[in-house]
Design an enzyme around this catalytic site. Structure first.
Site, PDB file in Angstrom:
ATOM      1  N   HIS A  27       0.837  -1.213   0.000  1.00  0.00           N
ATOM      2  CA  HIS A  27       0.000   0.000   0.000  1.00  0.00           C
ATOM      3  C   HIS A  27       0.866   1.255   0.000  1.00  0.00           C
ATOM      4  CE1 HIS A  27       0.519   0.932   4.363  1.00  0.00           C
ATOM      5  NE2 HIS A  27       0.535  -0.380   4.524  1.00  0.00           N
ATOM      6  N   ASP A  29      -0.297   4.401   1.024  1.00  0.00           N
ATOM      7  CA  ASP A  29      -0.696   5.400   2.007  1.00  0.00           C
ATOM      8  C   ASP A  29       0.053   5.205   3.319  1.00  0.00           C
ATOM      9  OD1 ASP A  29      -2.246   2.965   2.128  1.00  0.00           O
ATOM     10  OD2 ASP A  29      -3.448   3.900   3.689  1.00  0.00           O
ATOM     11  N   ASP A  59       6.481   1.025   7.124  1.00  0.00           N
ATOM     12  CA  ASP A  59       5.085   0.673   6.847  1.00  0.00           C
ATOM     13  C   ASP A  59       4.513   1.589   5.764  1.00  0.00           C
ATOM     14  OD1 ASP A  59       2.544  -0.375   7.001  1.00  0.00           O
ATOM     15  OD2 ASP A  59       2.007   0.696   8.824  1.00  0.00           O
ATOM     16  N   GLU A  93      -5.032   1.337   2.617  1.00  0.00           N
ATOM     17  CA  GLU A  93      -4.889   0.169   3.489  1.00  0.00           C
ATOM     18  C   GLU A  93      -5.074   0.558   4.944  1.00  0.00           C
ATOM     19  OE1 GLU A  93      -2.837  -2.773   6.092  1.00  0.00           O
ATOM     20  OE2 GLU A  93      -2.420  -0.643   5.830  1.00  0.00           O
ATOM     21  N   GLU A  94      -4.587   1.747   5.292  1.00  0.00           N
ATOM     22  CA  GLU A  94      -4.693   2.187   6.685  1.00  0.00           C
ATOM     23  C   GLU A  94      -6.130   2.543   7.065  1.00  0.00           C
ATOM     24  OE1 GLU A  94      -2.350   1.790   8.623  1.00  0.00           O
ATOM     25  OE2 GLU A  94      -0.432   1.969   7.590  1.00  0.00           O
ATOM     26  N   GLU A 119       4.544  -6.081   3.575  1.00  0.00           N
ATOM     27  CA  GLU A 119       4.475  -5.400   4.865  1.00  0.00           C
ATOM     28  C   GLU A 119       5.745  -5.694   5.676  1.00  0.00           C
ATOM     29  OE1 GLU A 119       2.383  -3.305   6.148  1.00  0.00           O
ATOM     30  OE2 GLU A 119       0.387  -3.578   5.267  1.00  0.00           O
ATOM     31  N   HIS A 310       3.986   3.386  12.437  1.00  0.00           N
ATOM     32  CA  HIS A 310       3.176   4.440  13.065  1.00  0.00           C
ATOM     33  C   HIS A 310       3.907   5.139  14.210  1.00  0.00           C
ATOM     34  CE1 HIS A 310      -0.725   2.093  11.735  1.00  0.00           C
ATOM     35  NE2 HIS A 310       0.175   2.218  10.764  1.00  0.00           N
TER      36      HIS A 310
END
Length: 340
Positions: A27, A29, A59, A93-94, A119, A310
């Site tokens: 992903h 985003d 990530d 995805e998030e 990932e 994150h």
């Protein structure tokens, strides 16, 4: 949404007939930076001490970039393989993996034979992860002056009774999977009332339920509704509704799957490390690709440290990133040989 594009890119080998199709996905985003100051500019790539610091470096921009580079190098080096490699770069995805969900609805992913999700796993092999069932429950009441509570219906008090019953009735920790551990639930958001002297007529909670493969989301939802119906028989004027705000199934590929064994041997040959496949708690785009018309093995494998996702000063180790490129190349060549 406008300006949010997904990308499908294919690299075809010499032989197509009766050949396999390998999917790479990641992903594009990232989550917001957050309020804690960063040592490094979050939206620049700062190289220091063998690491790249940036928001999304682990990530999962490193994994996605490694897949892209692997495909480019396979093409430029003219390395022989049959079949096809297809890259699916997703958005959202998030936010409940909505981009991958849209691709599956359009038919993408339904013709794959295997899928690798890049990932961050520190180049270890993840073959299972939990699903996510997020519920928003709202209780509706009637406003009244705080000095005359009998004239109103207190939605917050009704919600407190509902949540107490929920925690008494549902013990998700009893459902256990050998790879991902126990199912869980957490009450993470609650809103109710708008004044100390006003009986609240609305209260909303959001509950995060993480499920394992043997759990059926529809059965859980039905059981929660049954619980509310039973409460209504004992609590006058209880009015509650349920809304599903996220519904992603768990992912599980068996350890003895031929593709998993190939991934295992490939990683071992590149890294020199003997590792065992394991499971993870958080969902990936794999939850959407499991809905494809065709079932196939899904493996999560990429550079980066999952614990850094994150986090402030997120980073990926450069050696792990470069190593993942070699893993993806060798895996594609081994899986898509002309002999197949």
């Amino acid at each position: 949404a406008k300006g949010r594009n997904q990308l499908i890119a294919s690299l075809k080998g010499k032989q197509q007939q009766n050949s396999k199709k390998l999917g790479f996905t990641g992903h594009m985003d990232v989550v917001p930076v957050g309020e804690i100051p960063w040592k490094y500019p979050p939206f620049s790539a700062t190289e220091e001490d063998g690491k790249i610091y940036a928001r999304g470096s682990s990530d999962m921009k490193a994994g996605l970039a490694a897949q892209v580079v692997a495909m480019i190098e396979l093409k430029e080096q003219g390395l022989p393989f049959a079949g096809e490699i297809q890259l699916l770069a997703t958005v959202g995805e998030e936010t409940s993996a909505i981009g991958a969900g849209q691709l599956v609805e359009l038919g993408y992913g339904s013709d794959l034979d295997a899928l690798v999700i890049g990932e961050p796993t520190n180049n270890l092999i993840v073959i299972a992860h939990k699903g996510a069932l997020w519920l928003r429950i709202t209780t509706l009441g009637k406003t009244a002056h705080g000095s005359m509570p009998s004239e109103g219906i207190n939605a917050v008090e009704h919600m407190l009774k509902l949540l107490t019953r929920f925690q008494e009735k549902f013990d998700f920790s009893l459902e256990v999977d050998e790879l991902v551990g126990a199912s869980t639930s957490s009450i993470d958001v609650i809103h109710g009332g708008n004044g100390t002297n006003v009986i609240p007529d609305t209260c909303t909670v959001e509950i995060d339920i993480r499920t394992i493969a043997k759990q059926d989301h529809q059965i859980i939802l039905k059981d929660v509704q049954t619980m509310i119906t039973e409460l209504q028989e004992t609590i006058p004027n209880l009015n509650a509704t349920i809304e599903v705000i996220n519904d992603l199934e768990s992912v599980r590929t068996e350890k003895d799957d031929a593709f998993v064994e190939l991934v295992y041997s490939t990683v071992e040959s590149v890294t020199g490390n003997q590792i065992k496949p394991f499971g993870g708690p958080g969902y990936t785009d794999g939850s959407q690709f499991t809905k494809a018309k065709k079932k196939y093995p899904i493996v999560i494998l990429g550079p980066g440290v999952g614990e850094m996702a994150h986090q402030p000063n997120e980073y990926v180790e450069i050696d792990a990133y470069l190593q993942s490129i070699e893993i993806y190349k060798k895996l594609a060549l081994s899986y898509l040989t002309e002999a197949n």
